[in-house]
Design an enzyme around this catalytic site. Structure first.
Site, PDB file in Angstrom:
ATOM      1  N   GLU A  25       4.462  -7.333  -2.525  1.00  0.00           N
ATOM      2  CA  GLU A  25       5.530  -6.352  -2.752  1.00  0.00           C
ATOM      3  C   GLU A  25       4.975  -4.941  -2.969  1.00  0.00           C
ATOM      4  O   GLU A  25       5.606  -4.088  -3.587  1.00  0.00           O
ATOM      5  CB  GLU A  25       6.418  -6.779  -3.927  1.00  0.00           C
ATOM      6  CG  GLU A  25       7.120  -8.110  -3.673  1.00  0.00           C
ATOM      7  CD  GLU A  25       8.016  -8.542  -4.816  1.00  0.00           C
ATOM      8  OE1 GLU A  25       7.925  -7.923  -5.897  1.00  0.00           O
ATOM      9  OE2 GLU A  25       8.790  -9.497  -4.638  1.00  0.00           O
ATOM     10  N   GLU A 119      10.146 -14.510   0.210  1.00  0.00           N
ATOM     11  CA  GLU A 119      10.443 -15.085  -1.098  1.00  0.00           C
ATOM     12  C   GLU A 119      11.918 -15.422  -1.194  1.00  0.00           C
ATOM     13  O   GLU A 119      12.773 -14.548  -1.009  1.00  0.00           O
ATOM     14  CB  GLU A 119      10.102 -14.114  -2.245  1.00  0.00           C
ATOM     15  CG  GLU A 119       8.656 -14.039  -2.618  1.00  0.00           C
ATOM     16  CD  GLU A 119       8.460 -13.260  -3.918  1.00  0.00           C
ATOM     17  OE1 GLU A 119       7.309 -12.919  -4.206  1.00  0.00           O
ATOM     18  OE2 GLU A 119       9.438 -13.002  -4.642  1.00  0.00           O
TER      19      GLU A 119
END
Length: 537
Positions: A25, A119
């Site tokens: 991320e 995710e």
């Protein structure tokens, strides 16, 4: 960069490693990212396309490239988990969601916009024994179910669950409480058992929804997460003490290389073939079982073929549209070779009609379904290997040739273990031949053996029906059990768990575990129709 290079050298020989990612991320600083891209450049043999002159896209001859000059050379590098083909590809937080969903939502085309979701997760309540083992008695209180506007229910967990990041099984305004579909839980044990039902459905639907659109819309998905590194209650497949949730087995069912499934949005049967080989001359057997133990719907769909890397929609499962369908029912799907009835995939669902719930299952707990359980135990030092064969002794319909023996076909190489190796010898008429075959099977795992034992037991019942949501566990034998004491032996590896058997059906299950010194293990079986722990060995 020295650290990064050492990390690559440490991990690069693992066959399960797919790619290198600069950051989760986020992306590394520009200088480090540039250096990583240079260090992790692909060897020309791993480019997809070669020019006609035999040179790769870099202009360098394949023959001239020395593999030893590459830090890896076999895997691509991307700068971050939300870039370069993942999520929206531009670094926006476009992964997730991480909360309860309606099972059919995963199959809808508007569930996720992009090809690869790096995710996605959901609920993760463990079994009641884990709650008691990891929390003081104040943490054994189940959530309050508070009614809010729109007919929704808000779960209010106790402060300890809240601190441990509990994810509710409801989302007011979006998703009705999925535990309440089975009726209001009475206590911690009831709550956790119903949570396992939801866990199983939730994660199986997540992966089946993805594979339903694989290669047409989706390119892949990663589930967050498999395990909590502490005693957390967020999404997980096995808890901090290494006990699997039912979601683990729902996920594993859906992740078969070859899989038969029900599209929960369209109610079409689908076959998923993730392998590099075409499937041909296969058939689907679909049977519906009601709570009375009868089979009101039975169909076979034969002479099917499925190309490699393809999901094919076969036919609609029309039982819900039939005359007088039952409000709650079980569906068993089997994909098998027509030549020898060897099973490629077995998939079991419990379903309700549109707009309904599962509350009728509460009274179904009272039905005692007869089971026959045969166990074969091998002991080598502290390692126990237990081969169970569980059979539902209810009478099967005479007019239908169901694939009740569950003879699974091998989907792996000889070096791997799979369920086709677990064909039970328990039903063989000649016991000495059976024992001999089992000894041969054991030598596949160990060259030596110091213990071998065959036992058989019956869990008596007089009613016909599906033996629902059976699950094994292994415990240390204790003379006096104290409240909250955790007697489980963990971890235990099960070839299957949280499984169900239709009348006449049998299933092999393998358990493997290590036993601490001085401890005598006992294997127990519980289920929806068997609320107490029943010792089976």
């Amino acid at each position: 960069m020295l650290c990064a290079r050492d990390t690559v050298k440490l991990l690069r020989n693992h066959p399960s490693l797919a790619l290198w990612v600069g950051g989760n991320e986020q992306i590394p600083p520009e200088g480090i990212n540039t250096a990583l891209k240079k260090d992790l450049i692909l060897h020309p043999l791993f480019y997809n396309e070669l020019n006609e002159d035999g040179k790769s896209a870099t202009g360098l001859s394949v023959e001239m490239k020395d593999p030893s000059q590459y830090l890896d050379g076999t895997r691509i590098y991307i700068k971050g988990s939300l870039w370069d083909g993942f999520a929206n590809g531009k670094g926006g937080f476009t992964d997730g969601p991480y909360e309860i969903q309606y099972p059919e939502a995963f199959f809808k085309t508007d569930y996720y916009k992009y090809g690869f979701n790096p995710e996605v997760g959901s609920v993760g309540m463990p079994v009641a024994a884990t709650i008691r083992a990891t929390m003081p008695p104040e943490g054994w209180t189940i959530p309050l179910f508070r009614k809010v506007s729109g007919g929704y229910i808000e779960e209010v967990p106790n402060p300890i669950w809240d601190y441990h990041k509990y994810i509710p099984y409801s989302k007011p305004g979006k998703v009705h409480d999925q535990i309440q579909l089975y009726g209001s839980p009475k206590d911690l044990d009831d709550f956790c058992l119903k949570a396992q039902l939801v866990n199983y459905i939730q994660y199986k639907a997540l992966l089946e929804g993805w594979t339903s659109q694989m290669w047409s819309k989706y390119t892949g998905v990663l589930i967050w997460k498999t395990q909590n590194p502490w005693t957390g209650l967020r999404g997980q497949f096995y808890d901090h003490l290494l006990e699997q949730t039912a979601g683990f087995y729902g996920c594993r069912s859906a992740a078969e290389p070859v899989h038969v499934q029900l599209n929960l949005a369209t109610f079409f049967l689908e076959i998923v073939n993730t392998t590099s080989e075409e499937l041909s001359n296969v058939a689907i057997e679909a049977s519906v079982w009601d709570l009375e133990g009868t089979c009101p719907y039975y169909k076979t769909f034969e002479k099917l073929s499925v190309p490699s890397k393809k999901t094919v929609s076969i036919v609609e499962m029309k039982y819900p549209k039939s005359k007088n369908p039952k409000p709650v029912y079980f569906l068993l799907l089997k994909l098998y070779y027509m030549s020898d009835n060897r099973i490629l995939s077995r998939n079991f669902y419990w379903l309700h009609l549109s707009g309904g719930d599962y509350k009728l299952l509460e009274s179904y707990k009272k039905k005692k379904i007869p089971l026959k359980i045969t166990s074969e135990i091998f002991i080598k030092g502290s390692t126990y290997e237990v081969h169970m064969y569980v059979k539902n002794k209810s009478k099967k319909p005479e007019s239908q040739t169901l694939t009740l023996a569950n003879n699974f076909t091998s989907m792996q190489s000889d070096n791997d273990f799979d369920s086709s190796s677990l064909e039970s010898t328990c039903e063989k008429p000649n016991e000495s031949e059976a024992v001999g075959l089992v000894h041969k099977l054991f030598r596949r795992f160990s060259k030596e053996q110091d213990g071998f034992k065959v036992t058989e037991m019956n869990m008596n019942g007089s009613e016909e029906g599906v033996a629902f949501f059976l699950h094994f566990s292994v415990h240390a034998s204790v003379t006096q059990h104290k409240e909250g004491e955790d007697t489980r032996i963990l971890p235990v590896h099960y070839s299957d768990n949280y499984f169900s058997l239709v009348p006449g059906e049998g299933l092999p299950v393998k358990l493997t575990f290590e036993v601490p010194p001085g401890v005598t293990p006992r294997v127990t079986l519980q289920g929806w129709n068997y609320p107490g722990a029943h010792n089976v060995h």
